[in-house]
Design a protein around this motif. Sequence first.
Motif, PDB file in Angstrom:
ATOM      1  N   MET A   1       0.837  -1.195   0.000  1.00  0.00           N
ATOM      2  CA  MET A   1       0.000   0.000   0.000  1.00  0.00           C
ATOM      3  C   MET A   1       0.872   1.244   0.000  1.00  0.00           C
ATOM      4  N   ASN A   2       0.480   2.242  -0.774  1.00  0.00           N
ATOM      5  CA  ASN A   2       1.232   3.490  -0.799  1.00  0.00           C
ATOM      6  C   ASN A   2       0.843   4.354   0.401  1.00  0.00           C
ATOM      7  N   ILE A   3       1.635   5.382   0.640  1.00  0.00           N
ATOM      8  CA  ILE A   3       1.478   6.207   1.835  1.00  0.00           C
ATOM      9  C   ILE A   3       0.140   6.936   1.852  1.00  0.00           C
ATOM     10  N   VAL A   4      -0.349   7.344   0.674  1.00  0.00           N
ATOM     11  CA  VAL A   4      -1.622   8.063   0.614  1.00  0.00           C
ATOM     12  C   VAL A   4      -2.764   7.158   1.052  1.00  0.00           C
ATOM     13  N   LEU A   5      -2.775   5.917   0.564  1.00  0.00           N
ATOM     14  CA  LEU A   5      -3.808   4.963   0.935  1.00  0.00           C
ATOM     15  C   LEU A   5      -3.757   4.654   2.434  1.00  0.00           C
ATOM     16  N   ILE A   6      -2.552   4.505   2.950  1.00  0.00           N
ATOM     17  CA  ILE A   6      -2.403   4.228   4.382  1.00  0.00           C
ATOM     18  C   ILE A   6      -2.940   5.392   5.210  1.00  0.00           C
ATOM     19  N   LEU A   7      -2.654   6.630   4.784  1.00  0.00           N
ATOM     20  CA  LEU A   7      -3.155   7.806   5.495  1.00  0.00           C
ATOM     21  C   LEU A   7      -4.670   7.867   5.481  1.00  0.00           C
ATOM     22  N   VAL A   8      -5.267   7.581   4.323  1.00  0.00           N
ATOM     23  CA  VAL A   8      -6.728   7.610   4.207  1.00  0.00           C
ATOM     24  C   VAL A   8      -7.353   6.581   5.140  1.00  0.00           C
ATOM     25  N   ILE A   9      -6.815   5.375   5.158  1.00  0.00           N
ATOM     26  CA  ILE A   9      -7.360   4.315   6.004  1.00  0.00           C
ATOM     27  C   ILE A   9      -7.168   4.660   7.487  1.00  0.00           C
ATOM     28  N   ALA A  10      -6.004   5.222   7.831  1.00  0.00           N
ATOM     29  CA  ALA A  10      -5.758   5.618   9.217  1.00  0.00           C
ATOM     30  C   ALA A  10      -6.705   6.737   9.647  1.00  0.00           C
ATOM     31  N   ILE A  11      -7.014   7.650   8.740  1.00  0.00           N
ATOM     32  CA  ILE A  11      -7.970   8.721   9.047  1.00  0.00           C
ATOM     33  C   ILE A  11      -9.361   8.134   9.296  1.00  0.00           C
ATOM     34  N   ILE A  12      -9.746   7.152   8.501  1.00  0.00           N
ATOM     35  CA  ILE A  12     -11.040   6.485   8.710  1.00  0.00           C
ATOM     36  C   ILE A  12     -11.080   5.839  10.090  1.00  0.00           C
ATOM     37  N   ALA A  13      -9.968   5.207  10.487  1.00  0.00           N
ATOM     38  CA  ALA A  13      -9.900   4.588  11.810  1.00  0.00           C
ATOM     39  C   ALA A  13     -10.058   5.628  12.913  1.00  0.00           C
ATOM     40  N   GLY A  14      -9.411   6.778  12.745  1.00  0.00           N
ATOM     41  CA  GLY A  14      -9.539   7.838  13.736  1.00  0.00           C
ATOM     42  C   GLY A  14     -10.944   8.391  13.815  1.00  0.00           C
ATOM     43  N   ILE A  15     -11.584   8.567  12.662  1.00  0.00           N
ATOM     44  CA  ILE A  15     -12.940   9.106  12.628  1.00  0.00           C
ATOM     45  C   ILE A  15     -13.921   8.152  13.296  1.00  0.00           C
ATOM     46  N   GLN A  16     -13.763   6.837  13.042  1.00  0.00           N
ATOM     47  CA  GLN A  16     -14.705   5.889  13.645  1.00  0.00           C
ATOM     48  C   GLN A  16     -14.585   5.880  15.163  1.00  0.00           C
ATOM     49  N   TYR A  17     -13.369   6.107  15.674  1.00  0.00           N
ATOM     50  CA  TYR A  17     -13.211   6.095  17.129  1.00  0.00           C
ATOM     51  C   TYR A  17     -13.779   7.359  17.757  1.00  0.00           C
ATOM     52  N   PRO A 152      -1.915   3.961  15.758  1.00  0.00           N
ATOM     53  CA  PRO A 152      -1.694   2.510  15.650  1.00  0.00           C
ATOM     54  C   PRO A 152      -1.998   1.967  14.263  1.00  0.00           C
ATOM     55  N   THR A 153      -3.069   2.479  13.644  1.00  0.00           N
ATOM     56  CA  THR A 153      -3.428   2.017  12.303  1.00  0.00           C
ATOM     57  C   THR A 153      -2.336   2.364  11.306  1.00  0.00           C
ATOM     58  N   PHE A 154      -1.839   3.591  11.389  1.00  0.00           N
ATOM     59  CA  PHE A 154      -0.780   4.021  10.477  1.00  0.00           C
ATOM     60  C   PHE A 154       0.489   3.196  10.677  1.00  0.00           C
ATOM     61  N   ILE A 155       0.849   2.932  11.935  1.00  0.00           N
ATOM     62  CA  ILE A 155       2.072   2.173  12.233  1.00  0.00           C
ATOM     63  C   ILE A 155       1.956   0.735  11.747  1.00  0.00           C
ATOM     64  N   VAL A 156       0.814   0.101  12.043  1.00  0.00           N
ATOM     65  CA  VAL A 156       0.635  -1.306  11.654  1.00  0.00           C
ATOM     66  C   VAL A 156       0.641  -1.462  10.143  1.00  0.00           C
ATOM     67  N   LEU A 157      -0.084  -0.590   9.439  1.00  0.00           N
ATOM     68  CA  LEU A 157      -0.156  -0.702   7.987  1.00  0.00           C
ATOM     69  C   LEU A 157       1.169  -0.329   7.321  1.00  0.00           C
ATOM     70  N   SER A 158       1.971   0.488   7.985  1.00  0.00           N
ATOM     71  CA  SER A 158       3.245   0.902   7.404  1.00  0.00           C
ATOM     72  C   SER A 158       4.357  -0.095   7.692  1.00  0.00           C
ATOM     73  N   PHE A 159       4.360  -0.640   8.916  1.00  0.00           N
ATOM     74  CA  PHE A 159       5.502  -1.462   9.331  1.00  0.00           C
ATOM     75  C   PHE A 159       5.136  -2.897   9.687  1.00  0.00           C
ATOM     76  N   GLY A 160       3.835  -3.201   9.819  1.00  0.00           N
ATOM     77  CA  GLY A 160       3.428  -4.580  10.061  1.00  0.00           C
ATOM     78  C   GLY A 160       3.266  -4.930  11.524  1.00  0.00           C
ATOM     79  N   GLU A 161       2.942  -6.189  11.766  1.00  0.00           N
ATOM     80  CA  GLU A 161       2.642  -6.682  13.108  1.00  0.00           C
ATOM     81  C   GLU A 161       3.858  -6.648  14.017  1.00  0.00           C
TER      82      GLU A 161
END
Length: 256
Positions: A1-17, A152-161
Amino acid sequence: MNIVLILVIAIIAGIQYVDSYGPQIFTMNYMLYAVIVGLIMGDPMTGLVVGASIQLMSLGVAALGGSSAPNYGMAAIIATALTISSGQDMSVGLAVGVAAGTLGVELDVIVKVLNGFVARKSEDYCKRKEFGKMENILYLCPIMFFLSAFLPTFIVLSFGETVTNFIVNSMPAWFTGGLTIACNMLPVIGMGMLLTYMPTKKYFGFVAIGFVLAAYVGLSVLPVAIVGCAVAYEYYKRIVASANTVAVEGGIGEDE
């Protein structure tokens, strides 16, 4: 995944919380966020399947009275993103997503403790009649909740488990022990705050009955709630009947 996609998904995670503690428009609907991530990544069906699995895991789990629960919304989002991007079996994404969601318990406790300091500072500003500062400092609360899911979402998607496990294992015992104590205290504090706003003195007898049923009889929350609803219904009928009687007697008196 590219950085833009990771940022978008991480933003969605933040919004849901933030939504789960604020507007609550889609609260507890973790499957919806998984489908949204699936749509963004071009595979909504995988998002639906992964989200449904997380939704089943979360049934009956709620952060009541100030307690903390795993961030299942973040887990669903991460699991969907990893499952689609890696092309592996769903179980791989679920394993990482649930691990990250469990980490959310620790972060949730930290944010709630910090929220207490923010609320106290806002109260101080109110007493000093500095209402602008009182309002502005409260914006820190949704920002902190957003970051507790975004990072956490950004870190996991960028660097893994591996990075997630490293963060969890690197926490010292005194720190995790303190979080555990705070986590156990939050529900009691939340219940105490709730009781201060309820007519507890007026209906103390019912509070005592509920305590005996839960503490000594050993009933779970559901049967105690059913008993409470039954008592409230009967009490409501008596009030209505009493009001109707007073109205009829008053009408008769006026006719005479």
